[in-house]
Design an enzyme around this catalytic site. Structure first.
Site, mmCIF file in Angstrom:
data_model
loop_
_atom_site.group_PDB
_atom_site.id
_atom_site.type_symbol
_atom_site.label_atom_id
_atom_site.label_comp_id
_atom_site.label_asym_id
_atom_site.label_seq_id
_atom_site.Cartn_x
_atom_site.Cartn_y
_atom_site.Cartn_z
ATOM 1 C CG ASP A 223 -0.306 -0.576 2.470
ATOM 2 O OD1 ASP A 223 0.928 -0.521 2.576
ATOM 3 O OD2 ASP A 223 -1.022 -1.098 3.338
ATOM 4 C CG ASP B 93 -8.778 -1.298 11.849
ATOM 5 O OD1 ASP B 93 -7.806 -1.998 11.474
ATOM 6 O OD2 ASP B 93 -9.237 -0.366 11.164
ATOM 7 C CG HIS C 151 -5.834 -2.442 8.845
ATOM 8 N ND1 HIS C 151 -5.996 -1.124 9.226
ATOM 9 C CD2 HIS C 151 -4.490 -2.678 8.945
ATOM 10 C CE1 HIS C 151 -4.814 -0.605 9.524
ATOM 11 N NE2 HIS C 151 -3.888 -1.520 9.372
ATOM 12 C CD GLU D 163 -8.629 0.831 7.860
ATOM 13 O OE1 GLU D 163 -8.619 -0.139 8.635
ATOM 14 O OE2 GLU D 163 -7.950 1.855 8.065
HETATM 15 C C1 F6R Z 1 1.433 -1.371 6.015
HETATM 16 C C2 F6R Z 1 0.210 -2.142 6.161
HETATM 17 C C3 F6R Z 1 -0.589 -2.094 7.406
HETATM 18 C C4 F6R Z 1 0.250 -2.318 8.659
HETATM 19 C C5 F6R Z 1 -0.617 -2.234 9.908
HETATM 20 C C6 F6R Z 1 0.198 -2.370 11.171
HETATM 21 O O1 F6R Z 1 2.016 -1.576 4.738
HETATM 22 O O2 F6R Z 1 -0.151 -2.793 5.246
HETATM 23 O O3 F6R Z 1 -1.604 -3.051 7.347
HETATM 24 O O4 F6R Z 1 0.857 -3.576 8.591
HETATM 25 O O5 F6R Z 1 -1.307 -1.027 9.923
HETATM 26 O O6 F6R Z 1 1.062 -1.279 11.274
HETATM 27 P P1 F6R Z 1 2.216 -1.263 12.371
HETATM 28 O O7 F6R Z 1 3.144 -2.351 12.005
HETATM 29 O O8 F6R Z 1 2.852 0.098 12.208
HETATM 30 O O9 F6R Z 1 1.551 -1.463 13.676
#
Ligand code: F6R
Length: 277
Positions: A67, A136, A138, A143
């Protein structure tokens, strides 16, 4: 799903890095799906170490990131382009032309998303996908209520995600509201998936994703449908799992476990399917 719980975050990342290294040693031209955020930082650090000290070779590797924030240029320090460059790409020998990260600044997002999906297919599909998980539930930026069949597209970030990610920005208002993200359906097509989670604030999402029902309210729960997911957790992230003892028991019995035939390779299946057509 295979659940591997390690006592520390570093230990968990070193174990995950071993799987990446093994993949590259078996298939030097592997296609890796990569995540950003805090969670994979020590994994990337370990891969850099393996490259620099043990000669782990990335020269034939292709990568696809999950992403990118909409509106951030690649040289913006908060962009995922910048993150990947700083934490992995500038330290290893992945050819520049083999690196794919969704564009946060394209003129035509719809066309770009289609192109991104096509590129993944043209490269033979993702061999190994690395994922983090949001508080959450994801995966990538899928989301709650994202379709479990979704493809690469623009998503509006949930307030929770904006709050969680505000730590990387000067002001919470600076966090972009939109992101371009691979879909859950895109992710599920990877041949093998590693889900990493660390810290108490992930415990609830981890328990829901691994032991709860499959639901678009926790998009990580869709991983239960995939035949080869390994979840690497630290003790805190695992703290709300009901079957921790069982997962630890499986790990302790691993040295004597009968070996299993590897799952058929996704890209091989795709090739066979197109030959039949
Ligand atoms: C980032 C991504 C997100 C993160 C998630 C956890 O490329 O795809 O799904 O893996 O938001 O983020 P952290 O590791 O910062 O807690």
């Amino acid at each position: 799903m295979e659940i591997i719980i390690k006592d520390t975050y570093d230990e968990m990342c070193r174990s995950a890095a071993k799987i990446v290294a093994k993949t590259l040693n078996c298939k030097p031209d592997a296609v890796l799906g990569l995540a950003t955020g805090s969670t994979p930082l020590a994994l990337y650090k370990e891969l850099v170490r393996l490259h620099q000290e043990d000669g782990l070779d990335f020269s034939q590797v292709t990568t696809f990131n999950l992403d990118e924030y909409v509106g951030l240029r690649r040289d913006n320090p908060q962009s995922y382009h910048y993150f990947m460059h700083e934490n992995l790409f500038k330290h290893v020998n992945i050819p520049r032309q083999n690196i794919h990260i969704p564009s946060g600044t394209t003129d035509n997002y719809e066309a770009f998303c289609r192109w991104y999906e096509e590129q993944i297919v043209q490269c033979g599909g993702i061999d190994l996908q690395i994922l983090g998980i949001g508080s959450d539930g994801h995966i990538a930026f899928n989301e709650p209520t994202s379709s479990l069949g979704s493809r690469t597209r623009i998503k509006t970030l949930a307030r929770q995600t904006i709050e969680d990610n505000a730590r990387f920005f000067d002001k919470p208002e600076d966090v972009p509201i939109y992101a371009i993200t691979m879909g859950v359906g895109t992710i599920l097509e990877a041949n093998k998936i590693l889900l990493l989670a660390a810290g108490k604030n992930k415990a609830q999402a981890v328990a829901a994703a691994i032991e709860g029902p499959i639901t678009s309210m926790i998009t990580a729960s869709a991983l239960q449908l995939h035949r080869e997911v390994i979840c690497f957790l630290d003790r805190e992230a695992a703290s709300q799992l009901k079957l921790v003892d069982y997962y630890d028991w499986i790990e302790s019995q691993r040295p004597g476990a009968p070996s299993q035939a590897p799952a058929p390779h996704f890209s091989k299946l795709r090739q066979l399917r197109s030959e039949v057509r």
